[in-house]
Structures are given as structure tokens and as C-alpha cells.
Design an enzyme around this catalytic site. Structure first.
Site, PDB file in Angstrom:
ATOM      1  N   GLY A  11      12.319  -7.394  12.273  1.00 50.28           N
ATOM      2  CA  GLY A  11      11.105  -6.723  11.811  1.00 50.28           C
ATOM      3  C   GLY A  11       9.859  -7.559  12.060  1.00 50.28           C
ATOM      4  O   GLY A  11       9.907  -8.615  12.707  1.00 50.28           O
ATOM      5  N   TYR A  12       8.761  -7.072  11.518  1.00 52.44           N
ATOM      6  CA  TYR A  12       7.451  -7.666  11.801  1.00 52.44           C
ATOM      7  C   TYR A  12       7.365  -9.138  11.337  1.00 52.44           C
ATOM      8  O   TYR A  12       7.209 -10.054  12.151  1.00 52.44           O
ATOM      9  CB  TYR A  12       6.382  -6.811  11.104  1.00 52.44           C
ATOM     10  N   SER A  35      16.640  -0.108  11.251  1.00 49.15           N
ATOM     11  CA  SER A  35      16.036   1.109  10.694  1.00 49.15           C
ATOM     12  C   SER A  35      14.532   1.118  10.931  1.00 49.15           C
ATOM     13  O   SER A  35      13.911   2.170  10.944  1.00 49.15           O
ATOM     14  CB  SER A  35      16.338   1.238   9.200  1.00 49.15           C
ATOM     15  N   ASN A  36      13.927  -0.056  11.104  1.00 51.53           N
ATOM     16  CA  ASN A  36      12.475  -0.095  11.366  1.00 51.53           C
ATOM     17  C   ASN A  36      12.124  -1.138  12.425  1.00 51.53           C
ATOM     18  O   ASN A  36      11.070  -1.752  12.372  1.00 51.53           O
ATOM     19  CB  ASN A  36      11.716  -0.391  10.065  1.00 51.53           C
ATOM     20  N   SER A 126       5.564  -9.578  -2.951  1.00 54.46           N
ATOM     21  CA  SER A 126       4.283  -9.024  -2.529  1.00 54.46           C
ATOM     22  C   SER A 126       3.243  -9.200  -3.635  1.00 54.46           C
ATOM     23  O   SER A 126       3.588  -9.186  -4.830  1.00 54.46           O
ATOM     24  CB  SER A 126       4.489  -7.527  -2.262  1.00 54.46           C
ATOM     25  N   TYR A 151       8.160   1.580  -4.307  1.00 49.03           N
ATOM     26  CA  TYR A 151       8.258   0.378  -3.465  1.00 49.03           C
ATOM     27  C   TYR A 151       7.834  -0.867  -4.250  1.00 49.03           C
ATOM     28  O   TYR A 151       8.553  -1.866  -4.311  1.00 49.03           O
ATOM     29  CB  TYR A 151       7.396   0.514  -2.197  1.00 49.03           C
ATOM     30  N   LYS A 155       9.944  -4.505  -5.754  1.00 45.00           N
ATOM     31  CA  LYS A 155       9.613  -5.940  -5.643  1.00 45.00           C
ATOM     32  C   LYS A 155       9.656  -6.592  -7.023  1.00 45.00           C
ATOM     33  O   LYS A 155      10.168  -7.696  -7.181  1.00 45.00           O
ATOM     34  CB  LYS A 155       8.247  -6.128  -4.983  1.00 45.00           C
ATOM     35  N   LEU A 202      -4.153  -0.875   7.249  1.00 42.08           N
ATOM     36  CA  LEU A 202      -5.481  -0.888   7.855  1.00 42.08           C
ATOM     37  C   LEU A 202      -5.490  -1.369   9.312  1.00 42.08           C
ATOM     38  O   LEU A 202      -6.016  -0.669  10.189  1.00 42.08           O
ATOM     39  CB  LEU A 202      -6.415  -1.771   6.998  1.00 42.08           C
ATOM     40  N   GLY A 299      -4.092   5.271  -5.706  1.00 44.03           N
ATOM     41  CA  GLY A 299      -3.217   4.109  -5.881  1.00 44.03           C
ATOM     42  C   GLY A 299      -3.800   2.800  -5.380  1.00 44.03           C
ATOM     43  O   GLY A 299      -3.235   1.733  -5.626  1.00 44.03           O
TER      44      GLY A 299
HETATM   45  P1  NAD Z   1       9.612  -4.474   8.673  1.00 42.13           P
HETATM   46  O1  NAD Z   1       9.982  -3.081   8.334  1.00 42.13           O
HETATM   47  O2  NAD Z   1       8.908  -4.723   9.948  1.00 42.13           O
HETATM   48  O3  NAD Z   1      10.916  -5.393   8.652  1.00 42.13           O
HETATM   49  C1  NAD Z   1      11.995  -5.149   7.780  1.00 42.13           C
HETATM   50  C2  NAD Z   1      13.271  -5.150   8.628  1.00 42.13           C
HETATM   51  O4  NAD Z   1      14.384  -4.934   7.768  1.00 42.13           O
HETATM   52  C3  NAD Z   1      13.288  -4.032   9.677  1.00 42.13           C
HETATM   53  O5  NAD Z   1      13.602  -4.610  10.941  1.00 42.13           O
HETATM   54  C4  NAD Z   1      14.396  -3.080   9.199  1.00 42.13           C
HETATM   55  O6  NAD Z   1      15.087  -2.511  10.291  1.00 42.13           O
HETATM   56  C5  NAD Z   1      15.271  -4.025   8.399  1.00 42.13           C
HETATM   57  N1  NAD Z   1      16.040  -3.409   7.291  1.00 42.13           N
HETATM   58  C6  NAD Z   1      15.600  -2.582   6.310  1.00 42.13           C
HETATM   59  N2  NAD Z   1      16.596  -2.301   5.459  1.00 42.13           N
HETATM   60  C7  NAD Z   1      17.695  -2.980   5.900  1.00 42.13           C
HETATM   61  C8  NAD Z   1      19.035  -3.109   5.435  1.00 42.13           C
HETATM   62  N3  NAD Z   1      19.466  -2.479   4.340  1.00 42.13           N
HETATM   63  N4  NAD Z   1      19.879  -3.893   6.143  1.00 42.13           N
HETATM   64  C9  NAD Z   1      19.476  -4.544   7.251  1.00 42.13           C
HETATM   65  N5  NAD Z   1      18.233  -4.457   7.739  1.00 42.13           N
HETATM   66  C10 NAD Z   1      17.350  -3.686   7.062  1.00 42.13           C
HETATM   67  O7  NAD Z   1       8.781  -5.070   7.436  1.00 42.13           O
HETATM   68  P2  NAD Z   1       7.930  -6.400   7.337  1.00 42.13           P
HETATM   69  O8  NAD Z   1       6.491  -6.029   7.291  1.00 42.13           O
HETATM   70  O9  NAD Z   1       8.404  -7.404   8.318  1.00 42.13           O
HETATM   71  O10 NAD Z   1       8.317  -6.827   5.860  1.00 42.13           O
HETATM   72  C11 NAD Z   1       9.336  -7.785   5.617  1.00 42.13           C
HETATM   73  C12 NAD Z   1       9.492  -7.962   4.123  1.00 42.13           C
HETATM   74  O11 NAD Z   1       8.258  -8.391   3.574  1.00 42.13           O
HETATM   75  C13 NAD Z   1       9.859  -6.703   3.360  1.00 42.13           C
HETATM   76  O12 NAD Z   1      10.736  -7.052   2.315  1.00 42.13           O
HETATM   77  C14 NAD Z   1       8.546  -6.211   2.817  1.00 42.13           C
HETATM   78  O13 NAD Z   1       8.718  -5.441   1.659  1.00 42.13           O
HETATM   79  C15 NAD Z   1       7.864  -7.531   2.519  1.00 42.13           C
HETATM   80  N6  NAD Z   1       6.398  -7.451   2.489  1.00 42.13           N
HETATM   81  C16 NAD Z   1       5.727  -6.926   3.547  1.00 42.13           C
HETATM   82  C17 NAD Z   1       4.352  -6.838   3.527  1.00 42.13           C
HETATM   83  C18 NAD Z   1       3.584  -6.208   4.665  1.00 42.13           C
HETATM   84  O14 NAD Z   1       2.439  -5.803   4.451  1.00 42.13           O
HETATM   85  N7  NAD Z   1       4.135  -6.117   5.863  1.00 42.13           N
HETATM   86  C19 NAD Z   1       3.635  -7.312   2.409  1.00 42.13           C
HETATM   87  C20 NAD Z   1       4.355  -7.852   1.342  1.00 42.13           C
HETATM   88  C21 NAD Z   1       5.742  -7.921   1.399  1.00 42.13           C
HETATM   89  C1  WQD Z   2      -5.860  -2.370   3.020  1.00 40.65           C
HETATM   90  C2  WQD Z   2      -7.235  -1.795   2.710  1.00 40.65           C
HETATM   91  C3  WQD Z   2      -7.229   0.514   2.014  1.00 40.65           C
HETATM   92  C4  WQD Z   2      -5.863   2.151   5.815  1.00 40.65           C
HETATM   93  C5  WQD Z   2      -0.139  -2.381   1.215  1.00 40.65           C
HETATM   94  C6  WQD Z   2       0.913  -2.266   0.153  1.00 40.65           C
HETATM   95  C7  WQD Z   2       1.239  -3.625  -0.393  1.00 40.65           C
HETATM   96  C8  WQD Z   2       1.587  -4.595   0.730  1.00 40.65           C
HETATM   97  C9  WQD Z   2       0.590  -4.582   1.835  1.00 40.65           C
HETATM   98  C10 WQD Z   2       3.964  -4.686   1.003  1.00 40.65           C
HETATM   99  C11 WQD Z   2      -7.248  -0.917   1.464  1.00 40.65           C
HETATM  100  C12 WQD Z   2      -7.977   0.337   3.319  1.00 40.65           C
HETATM  101  C13 WQD Z   2      -6.263   1.291   4.813  1.00 40.65           C
HETATM  102  C14 WQD Z   2      -6.817   3.054   6.366  1.00 40.65           C
HETATM  103  C15 WQD Z   2      -8.493   2.145   4.903  1.00 40.65           C
HETATM  104  N1  WQD Z   2       2.827  -4.263   1.359  1.00 40.65           N
HETATM  105  N2  WQD Z   2      -7.554   1.283   4.367  1.00 40.65           N
HETATM  106  N3  WQD Z   2      -8.103   3.007   5.886  1.00 40.65           N
HETATM  107  O1  WQD Z   2      -2.910  -1.109   0.388  1.00 40.65           O
HETATM  108  O2  WQD Z   2      -3.653  -3.536   0.383  1.00 40.65           O
HETATM  109  O3  WQD Z   2      -1.285  -2.992   0.634  1.00 40.65           O
HETATM  110  O4  WQD Z   2       0.342  -3.235   2.250  1.00 40.65           O
HETATM  111  O5  WQD Z   2       4.287  -5.258   0.022  1.00 40.65           O
HETATM  112  O6  WQD Z   2       2.302  -3.462  -1.263  1.00 40.65           O
HETATM  113  O7  WQD Z   2       0.423  -1.447  -0.888  1.00 40.65           O
HETATM  114  O8  WQD Z   2      -2.807  -2.531   2.501  1.00 40.65           O
HETATM  115  O9  WQD Z   2      -3.406  -2.164   4.856  1.00 40.65           O
HETATM  116  O10 WQD Z   2      -2.757  -0.168   3.438  1.00 40.65           O
HETATM  117  O11 WQD Z   2      -4.926  -1.295   3.023  1.00 40.65           O
HETATM  118  O12 WQD Z   2      -9.658   2.136   4.506  1.00 40.65           O
HETATM  119  O13 WQD Z   2      -6.508   3.858   7.230  1.00 40.65           O
HETATM  120  O14 WQD Z   2      -7.637  -0.957   3.796  1.00 40.65           O
HETATM  121  O15 WQD Z   2      -7.910   1.418   1.188  1.00 40.65           O
HETATM  122  O16 WQD Z   2      -8.450  -1.147   0.816  1.00 40.65           O
HETATM  123  P1  WQD Z   2      -2.751  -2.461   0.881  1.00 40.65           P
HETATM  124  P2  WQD Z   2      -3.419  -1.500   3.532  1.00 40.65           P
END
Ligand code: NAD
Ligand code: WQD
Length: 338
Positions: A11-12, A35-36, A126, A151, A155, A202, A299
């Protein structure tokens, strides 16, 4: 050489972290059910690091498969658990999928760890656990708030599960990393964020609008109580974020006197508004972003940014990349996709 199981490693954030783990000399096993993400990411990691990580396509809530992976003489020292479903809106429509996937996968790992002598687990949490904090910047001692989405709740519950399991006296440790808003891509543009369908976050939406894939970026509200009226977040470069996992893993495996569960905020410590981010992108890339102000998104919290001094002081980690460079990397990644 320590062996690290990285769930969600294609993943990312996981893919960037695998690159940094390999660079630091760790051997990596990725488990991802794709899955992603796509298996092509594994090749891309190999192109960056010169070593294709060992990859198993599996669901990490599948106890039989996971037991096999732990038991195969792999001698896994530590886990970084990224695997989870992460789309906030989708979680409102499919709460059971989110609770099942995010909690089952964690509990399966926690159950198997003692059996195979795994020393610790780094968990992806998060800043969403803080909701709208009472004090800014927010530090790790701030109370968690009622989650805005299933979601976000997964966490909070995951953090509680880890804490309760550690308190029960198991032999392993945990480091809980609370990410703020990860953005950007690897400078090679080999790996980056691959949003599924219309991006909700965003920066992926912004780069698609800049590339002409989306007609315009909608800015959700300019009537917040912030200097320019748009929401404020702490945008953290994904490579900086990945590097924090390497130091956290090192500490978890090597530090004997450390607490058995630790929490770290990972952010830059700087709040940036949506309008400031658009302006910075335009200045950094010379590309205009078509955008329009629209209503608030349900939200959304008004403003949050991190107090990351604990990570700075204890992990010796800090965010280094500028927002300009980070947004340039996001743009380079976007261009590589079209
Ligand atoms: P992502 O979706 O790119 O990566 C998650 C990976 O997990 C994917 O490759 C998906 O295929 C895999 N996956 C999901 N469920 C699975 C399962 N049951 N078994 C095996 N693989 C599985 O997401 P990301 O942005 O890289 O996020 C990684 C972690 O960080 C997540 O736990 C996410 O909740 C957390 N997180 C992300 C952000 C964000 O904004 N990207 C912010 C805070 C926390
Ligand atoms: C950032 C800002 C929007 C899209 C989410 C999850 C959080 C975490 C990170 C995993 C906000 C604004 C967004 C758009 C906009 N993930 N926006 N136009 O909401 O801070 O956090 O991702 O844990 O749990 O809630 O991130 O990138 O969606 O938004 O104006 O098309 O950009 O209102 O202020 P957010 P975001």
C-alpha cells in the site's frame, strides 16, 4: 539481520516504509491481500532498493496462512501493521466490513505473536483519534474524542486492544504511531498513492484536478474560524513518515528499558490551510489548480496540527522535507500515471 513482517506493505505508506527498512538493512516479508494495491508495487520497490522484497498475497486475518508464514522458519522479529481498510466515507456505509477487517487482522497478529516469539508490533494509528483537540498543537497526552466514523473508531479500538493485550503481561512490545496527513510520493515516482476511484483526500484530488482528470477541486468550506476560513491540517511527507517506522522498529527491538507500549505523533508541527496548500502547489509546480469553494464536508474538524516533540526527542526523528518539495513529488507521481 532482523526480519520484519510488513502487513499492507504494497500500500501507500507501507511501500515507502519497506524501501526505508531495506535501506536500513532489515529483511522484509510483505503480506498484503491486494484489496487496495497491486503486485506491481513489489517490483517497483525492488527497482528503488535493488532488492525485491519477499511477498505473500494473503489476508492477514487468515490465521492458518499467517501461522504458516510465522512458522516457516522465517524467524520474524517484528511486525509493522499497515493492513487496514481506510476510506472514511466507505466505513459509514460498510461499518461491519471495517470492524471485521481492521480488528480481525490486528487480533490475529496479536494472538500469533507470542507463539512465534515476535518481539513487537508497530501499529498505524491516526490523528483522527483526537477529533477536534481542545489544545493545539495536540500532543500524545490529549484525550481521544468520540470517533466521527467507523474507520476512526477502528483506530481507537485497535489502540485499546493493543494496550489491553500488552497490560495482560505478554512478552512483546508495541509502538503506536499516530499519523497526521500523509502526502507526496517517493522522489523516484516509482511508488505513490493509488486512490481507488474518485479520491477522497485533498492532495490526490488536487493533482488529478491539476492534470485535468477532474474538472475542479472543491474546497470544503471557507467559513471556518481559521485565518483564511479553510480547514487546517498537518501534512507530512510520506518518505519522512516511512523513516519514522525504521527508528521506531529499531527502538522496539533494541531498547530494553523502554515502556512496553508507546505512542508517538508523526507530523511536521505546522498547520497548513487548504487554500495555503493550493497556493503552495501552484508556486512549487507552476501549475494552476482549478478550484471552487463549496459547502463544508460533514464530519470535518476545523483544525489540527501535531506536537511531535516527543518523536523528535525520543525517536530522534523529525520531518525534513518542505511542503514545496513534497507537493512537487505528488505532482511528479501524478504525471507518471497519465
Ligand atoms: P493503503 O490502502 O494504501 O494500504 C493498506 C494496504 O493494506 C493495502 O495494500 C491493502 O491491499 C492492504 N490490506 C487491507 N486489508 C488487508 C488485510 N486484511 N490483509 C492483508 N492486506 C490488507 O493505505 P495507507 O494509506 O498506506 O495506510 C496504511 C495504514 O495507515 C492504514 O492502517 C491506515 O488506516 C493508516 N493511516 C493512513 C492514513 C492516510 O491518510 N493514508 C492516515 C492515518 C493512518
Ligand atoms: C484534508 C482537508 C478537507 C478533499 C482523512 C481521514 C483521517 C486520516 C487522513 C486515516 C480537509 C479538505 C479534502 C477535497 C477539500 N486518514 N478537502 N476538498 O479529512 O484531514 O483526514 O485522511 O487515518 O482519518 O479522516 O484528510 O485529505 O480528506 O482532507 O477541501 O476534495 O482538505 O475538508 O480540510 P482529513 P483529507
Amino acid at each position: 539481520m532482523s526480519k520484519i513482517l510488513v502487513t499492507g506493505g504494497s500500500g501507500y505508506i507501507g511501500s515507502h516504509t519497506v524501501v526505508e527498512l531495506q535501506r536500513a538493512g532489515y529483511e522484509v516479508i510483505i503480506v498484503d491481500n491486494l484489496s487496495n494495491s497491486t503486485v506491481g508495487v513489489i517490483d517497483r520497490i525492488g527497482r528503488i532498493s535493488g532488492k525485491r522484497p519477499f511477498f505473500v498475497k494473503a489476508d492477514c486475518s487468515d490465521r492458518g496462512v499467517m501461522r504458516d508464514i510465522f512458522g516457516r522458519g522465517n524467524g520474524i522479529d517484528g511486525i509493522i501493521h499497515f493492513a487496514a481498510s481506510k476510506a472514511v466515507n466507505e466505513s459509514i456505509d460498510k461499518p461491519l466490513h471495517y470492524y471485521r477487517n481492521n480488528l480481525d487482522s490486528l487480533m490475529t497478529l496479536l494472538e500469533l505473536m507470542p507463539e512465534f516469539g515476535v518481539k513487537g508490533i508497530v501499529f498505524s494509528s491516526s490523528c483522527t483519534v483526537y477529533g477536534q483537540p481542545d489544545l493545539l498543537p495536540v500532543d500524545e497526552s490529549a484525550p481521544t474524542k468520540v470517533a466521527e466514523s467507523p474507520y476512526g473508531n477502528t483506530k481507537q479500538i485497535s489502540e485499546e486492544i493493543i494496550r489491553d493485550v500488552i497490560n495482560s503481561g505478554v512478552s512483546f512490545k508495541s509502538i503506536i504511531l499516530r499519523y497526521f496527513n500523509p502526502i507526496g510520493a517517493h522522489p523516484s515516482a516509482e511508488i505513490g498513492e493509488l486512490p481507488n476511484g474518485t479520491p477522497q483526500n485533498l492532495v490526490p484530488f488536487l493533482t488529478q484536478a491539476a492534470a485535468g482528470i477532474r474538472e475542479e477541486l472543491l474546497v470544503f468550506g471557507n467559513d471556518y474560524n481559521t485565518p483564511d476560513g479553510s480547514c487546517i491540517r498537518d501534512y507530512i511527507n510520506v518518505v519522512d513518515l516511512a523513516k519514522a517506522h525504521v527508528v521506531a522498529m529499531h527502538r522496539m527491538l533494541e531498547c530494553l528499558e523502554c515502556d512496553s507500549v508507546e505512542y508517538y505523533n508523526l507530523g511536521t508541527g505546522k498547520g497548513v490551510s487548504v487554500l495555503e496548500l493550493i497556493d503552495t502547489f501552484e508556486r512549487a509546480t507552476g501549475i494552476r489548480v482549478p478550484y471552487r469553494i463549496t459547502a463544508r464536508r460533514a464530519g470535518d474538524i476545523e483544525q489540527i496540527w501535531a506536537d511531535s516533540r516527543y518523536a523528535n526527542e525520543v525517536l530522534g526523528w523529525r520531518a525534513e522535507e518542505t511542503l514545496e518539495d513534497t507537493l512537487r513529488s505528488a505532482w511528479k507521481w501524478q504525471q507518471s500515471l497519465v
